[in-house]
Scaffold this active site. Sequence first.
Site, PDB file in Angstrom:
ATOM      1  CG  HIS A  50      -2.031  -1.193   1.138  1.00 21.58           C
ATOM      2  ND1 HIS A  50      -2.035  -2.503   1.262  1.00 21.58           N
ATOM      3  CD2 HIS A  50      -3.406  -1.096   0.146  1.00 21.58           C
ATOM      4  CE1 HIS A  50      -3.250  -3.030   0.931  1.00 21.58           C
ATOM      5  NE2 HIS A  50      -4.277  -1.976   0.829  1.00 21.58           N
ATOM      6  N   GLY A  88       9.635   7.812   1.324  1.00 22.48           N
ATOM      7  CA  GLY A  88      10.557   7.952   2.771  1.00 22.48           C
ATOM      8  C   GLY A  88      12.076   8.507   3.125  1.00 22.48           C
ATOM      9  CE1 TYR A  89      12.992   6.913   8.137  1.00 24.15           C
ATOM     10  CE2 TYR A  89      12.391   5.568   6.933  1.00 24.15           C
ATOM     11  CZ  TYR A  89      12.364   5.743   8.517  1.00 24.15           C
ATOM     12  OH  TYR A  89      11.660   5.362   9.848  1.00 24.15           O
ATOM     13  CG  ASP A 135       8.987  -5.626   5.623  1.00 24.90           C
ATOM     14  OD1 ASP A 135       7.571  -5.337   5.978  1.00 24.90           O
ATOM     15  OD2 ASP A 135       9.339  -5.718   6.768  1.00 24.90           O
ATOM     16  CB  SER A 136      11.867  -2.520   2.512  1.00 23.83           C
ATOM     17  OG  SER A 136      11.536  -2.031   2.241  1.00 23.83           O
ATOM     18  N   GLY A 188       5.199   4.524  -3.632  1.00 30.22           N
ATOM     19  CA  GLY A 188       6.693   4.976  -3.477  1.00 30.22           C
ATOM     20  C   GLY A 188       7.176   3.370  -4.154  1.00 30.22           C
ATOM     21  CE  LYS A 189       8.121  -0.812   1.019  1.00 28.58           C
ATOM     22  NZ  LYS A 189       7.349  -1.965   1.838  1.00 28.58           N
TER      23      LYS A 189
HETATM   24  P1  ITT Z   1       3.511  -1.993   2.466  1.00 22.97           P
HETATM   25  O1  ITT Z   1       3.791  -2.836   4.209  1.00 22.97           O
HETATM   26  O2  ITT Z   1       2.153  -1.458   1.867  1.00 22.97           O
HETATM   27  O3  ITT Z   1       4.308  -2.527   1.541  1.00 22.97           O
HETATM   28  P2  ITT Z   1       5.009  -0.382   4.426  1.00 22.97           P
HETATM   29  O4  ITT Z   1       5.682   1.427   3.564  1.00 22.97           O
HETATM   30  O5  ITT Z   1       4.288   0.008   5.442  1.00 22.97           O
HETATM   31  O6  ITT Z   1       4.310  -0.377   2.917  1.00 22.97           O
HETATM   32  P3  ITT Z   1       7.245  -1.060   5.121  1.00 22.97           P
HETATM   33  O7  ITT Z   1       6.622  -1.941   6.660  1.00 22.97           O
HETATM   34  O8  ITT Z   1       8.687  -2.256   4.673  1.00 22.97           O
HETATM   35  O9  ITT Z   1       6.202  -0.825   4.043  1.00 22.97           O
HETATM   36  O10 ITT Z   1       8.085  -0.295   5.434  1.00 22.97           O
HETATM   37  C1  ITT Z   1       9.405   0.133   4.640  1.00 22.97           C
HETATM   38  C2  ITT Z   1       9.212   1.975   5.229  1.00 22.97           C
HETATM   39  O11 ITT Z   1      10.839   1.909   4.677  1.00 22.97           O
HETATM   40  C3  ITT Z   1       9.181   2.903   4.167  1.00 22.97           C
HETATM   41  O12 ITT Z   1       7.597   3.113   4.302  1.00 22.97           O
HETATM   42  C4  ITT Z   1      10.100   3.815   3.889  1.00 22.97           C
HETATM   43  O13 ITT Z   1       9.698   4.508   4.466  1.00 22.97           O
HETATM   44  C5  ITT Z   1      11.101   2.359   4.300  1.00 22.97           C
HETATM   45  N1  ITT Z   1      11.470   2.298   3.295  1.00 22.97           N
HETATM   46  C6  ITT Z   1      11.839   1.441   2.172  1.00 22.97           C
HETATM   47  N2  ITT Z   1      12.515   1.889   1.232  1.00 22.97           N
HETATM   48  C7  ITT Z   1      13.115   2.595   0.694  1.00 22.97           C
HETATM   49  C8  ITT Z   1      13.251   3.517   0.011  1.00 22.97           C
HETATM   50  O14 ITT Z   1      13.831   2.618  -1.606  1.00 22.97           O
HETATM   51  N3  ITT Z   1      13.663   4.412  -0.060  1.00 22.97           N
HETATM   52  C9  ITT Z   1      13.277   5.632   1.528  1.00 22.97           C
HETATM   53  N4  ITT Z   1      12.663   4.582   2.252  1.00 22.97           N
HETATM   54  C10 ITT Z   1      11.779   3.533   1.832  1.00 22.97           C
END
Ligand code: ITT
Length: 205
Positions: free
Chosen positions: A16, A160-161, A76-77, A19-20
Site C-alpha cells: 500500500h 520515505g528516507y 518489506d524494507s 513509492g514501492k
Molecule cells: P507496505 O507494508 O504496504 O508494503 P510500508 O510502507 O508499511 O508498505 P514497510 O513496512 O516495508 O512498508 O516499511 C518500509 C519503510 O521503509 C517505508 O515506509 C519507507 O519509509 C522505508 N523505505 C523502504 N525502502 C525505501 C526506499 O527505497 N527509499 C526510502 N525509504 C524506504
Amino acid sequence: MVGELRRGDKIVIATHNEGKARELAELFAPIGIETVSAGALGLVEPEETGASFAENAKIKAGAATSVTGMLSVADDSGLEVTALGGAPGIHSARWGGPNKDFGLAMQRVNRELEASGSADRSARFVCALALGQPRGETLVRIGKIDGTLVWPPRGTRGFGYDPIFVPDGYSETFGEMDPVEKSDISHRMRAFQKLILSTWPYDED
Ligand code: ITT
C-alpha cells in the site's frame, strides 16, 4: 530452482506504499510482467507480525496470493542505522507515525543519532522481496545497499528516507538522484535480481 513466474503473467503488487509500488512496477515491466496494485483489488493489509524483513514480506505475499489466487510480490524494507543498533529497521514505516510523515521520521533518525554521541553516520537500506505462488511455496530474496546519512534532507524525489541517504560511491541522496539511477543500484533492485535469477525458467531470456 524454477518458479511459477512467466513472461506475460500478471502479478499483484502487495503493497500500500505508492513509492514501492511505482519502483516495483518499473522493475517487472521490462521482463514482460504486468502488475496490478493491491489497492486496485481492494486487498486489506495483513498485520506485520514477523521479526524480520523476510518474515514480513512472506506474510504479505502469502496473504495476497491466498486471497486472489494470483502470483504476488511483496516488499518489506527499511533503513538500518549502524549507530542506532540497526533501528528503525523493520519499524521504518512506523517511525512515520499514523500519518506516515517521513519528514518526522527523518527528524527522529537525526535526533537519535545526535543523542547517541556517535560520529558514525553509516546506514543501509534493506529490502526483502517475496514472491507468492498459487501452487508453490513463497520465495524470498534480500537486497541491501550501504551508504551514509546526511542532514538536512536533500531532494524531493523517491520516498520515505531517500532524502537523507547517500549511497556509497555517490554524492547525491536518493532523494536527489534520477529515479533510473536509484533503480540501477537500489536494495529493491538487488533483491529483484536475486528473485528473478532463482525463479526464471532457463529457456526464456
Ligand atoms: P507496505 O507494508 O504496504 O508494503 P510500508 O510502507 O508499511 O508498505 P514497510 O513496512 O516495508 O512498508 O516499511 C518500509 C519503510 O521503509 C517505508 O515506509 C519507507 O519509509 C522505508 N523505505 C523502504 N525502502 C525505501 C526506499 O527505497 N527509499 C526510502 N525509504 C524506504
